[in-house]
Design a protein around this motif. Structure first.
Motif, short mmCIF file in Angstrom:
data_model
loop_
_atom_site.label_atom_id
_atom_site.label_comp_id
_atom_site.label_asym_id
_atom_site.label_seq_id
_atom_site.Cartn_x
_atom_site.Cartn_y
_atom_site.Cartn_z
N ARG A 108 -38.76 27.34 -44.87
CA ARG A 108 -38.18 28.42 -45.68
C ARG A 108 -36.98 27.91 -46.47
O ARG A 108 -36.82 28.21 -47.66
N ARG A 109 -36.12 27.13 -45.82
CA ARG A 109 -34.94 26.59 -46.52
C ARG A 109 -35.37 25.63 -47.62
O ARG A 109 -34.84 25.68 -48.74
N LEU A 110 -36.34 24.77 -47.33
CA LEU A 110 -36.83 23.83 -48.33
C LEU A 110 -37.40 24.57 -49.53
O LEU A 110 -37.12 24.22 -50.69
N MET A 111 -38.20 25.61 -49.29
CA MET A 111 -38.79 26.37 -50.39
C MET A 111 -37.72 27.07 -51.23
O MET A 111 -37.86 27.18 -52.44
N ALA A 112 -36.66 27.53 -50.60
CA ALA A 112 -35.56 28.16 -51.34
C ALA A 112 -34.89 27.14 -52.27
O ALA A 112 -34.57 27.46 -53.42
#
Length: 178
Positions: A108-112
Protein backbone atom coordinates in the motif's frame (compact mmCIF):
# COMPACT_ATOMS: atom_id res chain seq x y z
CA UNK A 1 -25.47 -5.62 -31.07
CA UNK A 2 -24.50 -4.61 -34.58
CA UNK A 3 -23.66 -7.85 -36.39
CA UNK A 4 -21.37 -5.98 -38.79
CA UNK A 5 -19.17 -4.22 -36.24
CA UNK A 6 -20.15 -5.31 -32.74
CA UNK A 7 -17.48 -5.57 -30.06
CA UNK A 8 -17.27 -7.39 -26.76
CA UNK A 9 -14.50 -5.97 -24.58
CA UNK A 10 -13.46 -7.69 -21.37
CA UNK A 11 -10.83 -6.91 -18.76
CA UNK A 12 -7.71 -8.96 -18.24
CA UNK A 13 -4.65 -8.58 -16.06
CA UNK A 14 -0.97 -9.41 -16.09
CA UNK A 15 -1.92 -11.70 -13.18
CA UNK A 16 -3.63 -14.08 -15.67
CA UNK A 17 -0.32 -15.60 -16.82
CA UNK A 18 0.41 -18.88 -14.96
CA UNK A 19 3.82 -18.93 -16.65
CA UNK A 20 4.90 -15.58 -15.16
CA UNK A 21 5.72 -14.72 -11.57
CA UNK A 22 3.41 -12.33 -9.78
CA UNK A 23 5.34 -9.77 -7.74
CA UNK A 24 2.38 -9.24 -5.39
CA UNK A 25 1.68 -12.87 -4.47
CA UNK A 26 3.43 -16.25 -4.24
CA UNK A 27 0.64 -18.19 -5.95
CA UNK A 28 -0.04 -18.01 -9.68
CA UNK A 29 -3.24 -18.17 -11.66
CA UNK A 30 -4.37 -21.55 -12.86
CA UNK A 31 -7.31 -23.88 -13.12
CA UNK A 32 -7.70 -26.56 -10.45
CA UNK A 33 -7.88 -30.22 -11.46
CA UNK A 34 -11.46 -30.19 -10.14
CA UNK A 35 -13.01 -27.26 -12.02
CA UNK A 36 -15.92 -27.24 -9.54
CA UNK A 37 -13.47 -25.52 -7.16
CA UNK A 38 -13.74 -22.41 -9.35
CA UNK A 39 -17.34 -22.08 -8.21
CA UNK A 40 -16.89 -23.45 -4.68
CA UNK A 41 -13.26 -23.02 -3.61
CA UNK A 42 -12.09 -24.71 -0.42
CA UNK A 43 -11.36 -22.51 2.61
CA UNK A 44 -8.00 -20.74 2.60
CA UNK A 45 -5.31 -21.99 4.92
CA UNK A 46 -4.73 -19.48 7.76
CA UNK A 47 -2.02 -17.02 6.78
CA UNK A 48 -2.45 -17.78 3.09
CA UNK A 49 -5.57 -15.65 2.50
CA UNK A 50 -3.80 -12.80 0.65
CA UNK A 51 -1.96 -15.02 -1.80
CA UNK A 52 -5.00 -17.25 -2.41
CA UNK A 53 -7.12 -14.16 -2.99
CA UNK A 54 -4.66 -12.85 -5.54
CA UNK A 55 -4.49 -16.30 -7.14
CA UNK A 56 -8.29 -16.33 -7.46
CA UNK A 57 -8.15 -12.86 -9.02
CA UNK A 58 -5.56 -14.03 -11.57
CA UNK A 59 -7.55 -17.19 -12.27
CA UNK A 60 -10.70 -15.12 -12.85
CA UNK A 61 -8.77 -13.00 -15.36
CA UNK A 62 -7.42 -16.16 -16.99
CA UNK A 63 -11.01 -17.39 -17.29
CA UNK A 64 -11.91 -14.10 -19.02
CA UNK A 65 -9.10 -14.62 -21.54
CA UNK A 66 -10.12 -18.27 -22.11
CA UNK A 67 -13.71 -17.12 -22.64
CA UNK A 68 -12.53 -14.44 -25.09
CA UNK A 69 -10.65 -17.06 -27.12
CA UNK A 70 -13.61 -19.44 -27.16
CA UNK A 71 -16.20 -16.79 -27.97
CA UNK A 72 -14.09 -15.48 -30.86
CA UNK A 73 -13.95 -19.04 -32.31
CA UNK A 74 -17.71 -19.48 -31.94
CA UNK A 75 -18.50 -16.10 -33.51
CA UNK A 76 -16.16 -16.70 -36.43
CA UNK A 77 -17.91 -20.02 -37.22
CA UNK A 78 -21.28 -18.28 -37.62
CA UNK A 79 -21.49 -16.28 -40.88
CA UNK A 80 -24.13 -13.97 -39.38
CA UNK A 81 -21.96 -13.16 -36.33
CA UNK A 82 -18.42 -13.49 -37.70
CA UNK A 83 -17.84 -9.73 -37.79
CA UNK A 84 -18.43 -9.38 -34.04
CA UNK A 85 -15.10 -9.30 -32.24
CA UNK A 86 -14.02 -10.04 -28.69
CA UNK A 87 -11.01 -8.43 -27.06
CA UNK A 88 -9.63 -8.63 -23.57
CA UNK A 89 -7.69 -5.63 -22.29
CA UNK A 90 -5.16 -5.49 -19.47
CA UNK A 91 -5.46 -1.92 -18.22
CA UNK A 92 -2.02 -2.12 -16.57
CA UNK A 93 -1.20 -1.83 -12.90
CA UNK A 94 -3.65 0.77 -11.65
CA UNK A 95 -1.78 2.27 -8.73
CA UNK A 96 -4.76 4.24 -7.46
CA UNK A 97 -7.09 1.22 -7.54
CA UNK A 98 -9.28 0.67 -4.49
CA UNK A 99 -8.15 -2.97 -4.64
CA UNK A 100 -4.84 -1.92 -3.09
CA UNK A 101 -6.62 -1.10 0.17
CA UNK A 102 -6.54 -4.85 0.87
CA UNK A 103 -2.85 -5.25 0.06
CA UNK A 104 -0.12 -5.73 2.62
CA UNK A 105 0.94 -2.48 4.32
CA UNK A 106 4.26 -2.30 2.46
CA UNK A 107 2.56 -2.68 -0.91
CA UNK A 108 0.00 0.00 0.00
CA UNK A 109 2.81 2.43 0.87
CA UNK A 110 4.69 1.58 -2.33
CA UNK A 111 1.56 2.13 -4.45
CA UNK A 112 0.98 5.50 -2.77
CA UNK A 113 4.53 6.59 -3.68
CA UNK A 114 4.19 5.31 -7.25
CA UNK A 115 0.81 7.06 -7.56
CA UNK A 116 2.40 10.35 -6.51
CA UNK A 117 5.08 9.85 -9.20
CA UNK A 118 2.62 8.99 -11.99
CA UNK A 119 2.81 12.41 -13.71
CA UNK A 120 6.45 11.55 -14.48
CA UNK A 121 6.26 7.73 -14.74
CA UNK A 122 3.49 7.73 -17.34
CA UNK A 123 6.04 8.94 -19.90
CA UNK A 124 8.33 5.94 -19.31
CA UNK A 125 6.16 2.88 -18.66
CA UNK A 126 2.76 1.31 -19.15
CA UNK A 127 3.34 -1.27 -16.42
CA UNK A 128 1.75 1.14 -13.95
CA UNK A 129 -1.01 3.44 -15.10
CA UNK A 130 -3.57 5.96 -14.02
CA UNK A 131 -7.19 4.90 -14.11
CA UNK A 132 -7.82 7.78 -16.53
CA UNK A 133 -5.26 6.50 -19.06
CA UNK A 134 -6.59 2.95 -18.75
CA UNK A 135 -10.14 4.23 -19.19
CA UNK A 136 -9.21 6.05 -22.39
CA UNK A 137 -7.67 2.85 -23.77
CA UNK A 138 -10.76 0.84 -22.83
CA UNK A 139 -13.01 3.31 -24.63
CA UNK A 140 -10.71 3.25 -27.69
CA UNK A 141 -10.87 -0.56 -27.91
CA UNK A 142 -14.62 -0.37 -27.49
CA UNK A 143 -15.56 2.24 -30.09
CA UNK A 144 -12.68 3.73 -32.09
CA UNK A 145 -12.50 2.83 -35.81
CA UNK A 146 -8.84 1.74 -35.61
CA UNK A 147 -9.88 -1.25 -33.47
CA UNK A 148 -12.83 -2.34 -35.61
CA UNK A 149 -12.34 -5.99 -36.55
CA UNK A 150 -9.56 -6.53 -33.99
CA UNK A 151 -9.63 -9.60 -31.78
CA UNK A 152 -7.39 -10.86 -29.03
CA UNK A 153 -5.50 -9.74 -25.97
CA UNK A 154 -4.35 -6.17 -25.47
CA UNK A 155 -2.26 -4.36 -22.91
CA UNK A 156 -3.70 -0.89 -23.21
CA UNK A 157 -3.92 -0.39 -26.97
CA UNK A 158 -1.12 -2.80 -27.87
CA UNK A 159 -1.89 -6.34 -29.03
CA UNK A 160 -0.04 -8.90 -26.90
CA UNK A 161 0.23 -12.67 -26.60
CA UNK A 162 -2.03 -14.02 -23.86
CA UNK A 163 -1.25 -16.90 -21.50
CA UNK A 164 -0.61 -20.25 -23.17
CA UNK A 165 -3.35 -21.76 -21.00
CA UNK A 166 -5.91 -19.48 -22.65
CA UNK A 167 -5.46 -21.41 -25.90
CA UNK A 168 -6.31 -24.76 -24.25
CA UNK A 169 -9.40 -26.01 -26.07
CA UNK A 170 -10.26 -28.36 -23.18
CA UNK A 171 -10.27 -25.43 -20.72
CA UNK A 172 -12.43 -23.48 -23.16
CA UNK A 173 -14.88 -26.38 -23.41
CA UNK A 174 -14.96 -26.97 -19.63
CA UNK A 175 -15.48 -23.29 -18.80
CA UNK A 176 -18.22 -23.13 -21.42
CA UNK A 177 -20.30 -25.69 -19.52
CA UNK A 178 -19.73 -24.55 -15.92
Amino acid sequence: MDAASGRVVMLGSAAHYPEKENPLAKLRAGFPADMEQLVRPPPDEPGNEHDRGFQRYGTAKLANVVFMQDLNKRLQRDPKLSSITVTCMDPGGLVSSRAHSEQRAGVRRLMAVVDAMMPLLRHFTTAVRTTEDAGRDLVALSVEPEFRGKRGYFVGRSAEIPAKDSLDSQAQKTLGVL
